[in-house]
Design an enzyme around this catalytic site. Structure first.
Site, PDB file in Angstrom:
ATOM      1  N   GLU A   1       0.835  -1.204   0.000  1.00 52.25           N
ATOM      2  CA  GLU A   1       0.000   0.000   0.000  1.00 52.25           C
ATOM      3  C   GLU A   1       0.878   1.267   0.000  1.00 52.25           C
ATOM      4  OE1 GLU A   1      -2.401   0.351   3.511  1.00 52.25           O
ATOM      5  OE2 GLU A   1      -3.870   1.676   2.567  1.00 52.25           O
TER       6      GLU A   1
ATOM      7  N   CYS B   1      -5.838  -2.960   2.391  1.00 49.18           N
ATOM      8  CA  CYS B   1      -5.585  -2.932   3.835  1.00 49.18           C
ATOM      9  C   CYS B   1      -6.850  -3.080   4.692  1.00 49.18           C
ATOM     10  CB  CYS B   1      -4.794  -1.666   4.191  1.00 49.18           C
ATOM     11  SG  CYS B   1      -3.901  -1.858   5.771  1.00 49.18           S
TER      12      CYS B   1
ATOM     13  N   LYS C   1     -10.198   2.424  -2.247  1.00 49.75           N
ATOM     14  CA  LYS C   1     -10.388   1.809  -0.920  1.00 49.75           C
ATOM     15  C   LYS C   1     -11.742   2.191  -0.328  1.00 49.75           C
ATOM     16  CE  LYS C   1      -7.664   1.325   3.384  1.00 49.75           C
ATOM     17  NZ  LYS C   1      -6.301   1.643   3.930  1.00 49.75           N
TER      18      LYS C   1
END
Lengths: 298, 298
Positions: A44, A156, A119
């Protein structure tokens, strides 16, 4: 009929020097493809230090425009084509003045820009102040039909939400990649470190099981001091690839920069899903309330 | 403020003799409460052999009416009150002529009948022909507000579906119990046994992580021959209790009948859910398509 491909995860430490980080990533991409990797995924926000450790307006300067015509993407399109490799890059996106996203881009092995994922689930806790920087994604869950197979990307914090993995698998992803930046705060490591790590590994392996897919999680490694000089984060590395039984077939150390390389066989997915036919048996008539926040009588 | 209670799982083998099985279960319930258990859960269909190994009409005779007034429930209500223990019993329910369910009943520590849960996800594969016997549940996911805390019950195949655990947790369950009957077919054990077992453990531990709850899984143990004399099932025991980090705090062997006893502390749930606030961050605006069967363009 076997459908084996080699995939690679780039577990790096990133410094304050963006140019240096990119150079390192490019060199690792080349190394990975030399070893046969057909899909390569970065950790990331690989270009920068993990800046969400603190809330500072100045860090918005790290963001970049992300589209087919942006200069920084063109460079990787060229590289992908040259190496005949699919690239998954985790980047800080400037979408508009005041709208920024934590975004992953997928480039096909012929250099085509396949699109991006933003995300969806944004964390916020001490040293991970992401809600300050990143507007929650509005593109939903995505699958990218690459030369080597359909893949999904989640980022994540998304990894803690079975809903995200499920929806990505339902769109046809046979591998879900998770570019990640997770680690220990030194003050918490002794008490919670092992439990936190185990939970992280378990939840991602479970997505492989629940959906009959491969899961590939790419974490950063190394210690990054907080700009405020309080604590900092010890990124725990341990990037891994799990097969559809939730078994880790390859894993990096917690200490070093490494390329995690493994063969995945996409032909086993149908076999596994017919022996444990979870998708056949999902009670889709009973899942409506997953759209609620909470269901307890209060 | 600590809120510790002891829970117990009864890992048994069951024979063809219903009376003997019930006697054994009652004796184990008494033993468990003597050791301090406040909530006791049986394995799936503890009164009988695992009859879904084959499809035979004659086995429907094993089913019973289940409600507050049914004789077989009254017996356990009396026992629960006498021992001041919450009982979770997994039973074969005859609801009406031609409608049968795989059902769990919860009785409070004062003997009150709190209600039932009917298995929502029904498996069907060689030696587990449950779709022949069990109509899929129509009560949805349930929470039972017992004297010792709110608990949920899901049954065996349900354990592979993150959706079921999530909805049960969202209704307020702090512990989810999974009465189970899972094992190896001897012909598959060598090749798949370890992977199957690991996947089973992983997916359930992941529900604990994703929802910040305790998970207690109660499996049967021992070999049961198939009535058709082909194969049979080696139930693998290994009943376990997982904390909200997905860590197994107590586990039975794969060989013996055992009571799995552990203290759970319901006061840690809020602490864990505020350090990893998944419920805060669920993107409930993006989960609608979980109600679909599949999302790939075809």
């Amino acid at each position: 009929m076997e459908k084996r491909i080699k995939i690679a995860l780039l577990q790096m430490s990133s410094s304050k020097d963006i140019e240096e980080n990119e150079k390192k990533a490019v060199s690792l991409i080349k190394k990975a493809t030399k070893k046969g990797a057909k899909i390569v995924c970065t950790q990331e926000l690989f270009k920068t230090e993990y800046f969400p450790q603190v809330e500072r307006w100045s860090y918005f300067r790290y963001a970049e425009k992300i589209n087919e015509n942006s200069k920084s993407i063109k460079k990787y399109q060229k590289l992908a084509k040259e190496l005949n490799v699919v690239l998954i890059l985790s980047l800080f996106e400037k979408r508009a003045d005041g709208i920024y996203h934590n975004t992953a881009v997928v480039i096909d092995a012929d250099g085509r820009y396949l699109g991006k994922y933003r995300k969806m689930h944004i964390p916020d806790d001490p040293h991970f102040y992401e809600k300050f920087y990143f507007t929650p994604g509005d593109l939903g869950y995505k699958v990218f039909d690459t030369k080597y197979g359909k893949i999904g990307v989640l980022i994540c914090w998304d990894q803690w939400f079975p809903e995200a993995a499920r929806l990505t698998a339902m769109k046809g992803a046979k591998i879900i990649f998770y570019p990640t930046a997770i680690g220990w705060l030194p003050s918490e490591k002794e008490k919670y470190g092992k439990s936190q790590y185990n939970a992280w590994e378990t939840i991602q392996r479970s997505h492989a099981v629940a959906n009959g897919i491969y899961v590939a999680s790419v974490n950063r490694v190394g210690f990054e001091e907080s700009p405020d000089k309080d604590e900092g984060i010890e990124f725990w590395g341990k990037s891994f690839i799990s097969n559809p039984y939730g078994e880790i077939i390859k894993q990096a150390s917690s200490k070093r920069e490494e390329i995690v390389l493994a063969d995945v066989d996409l032909s086993v997915i149908d076999e596994i899903r017919t022996s444990w036919p979870f998708f056949r048996d999902r009670r889709i008539d009973s899942y409506k309330e997953l759209q609620k926040r909470w269901l307890e009588d209060e």
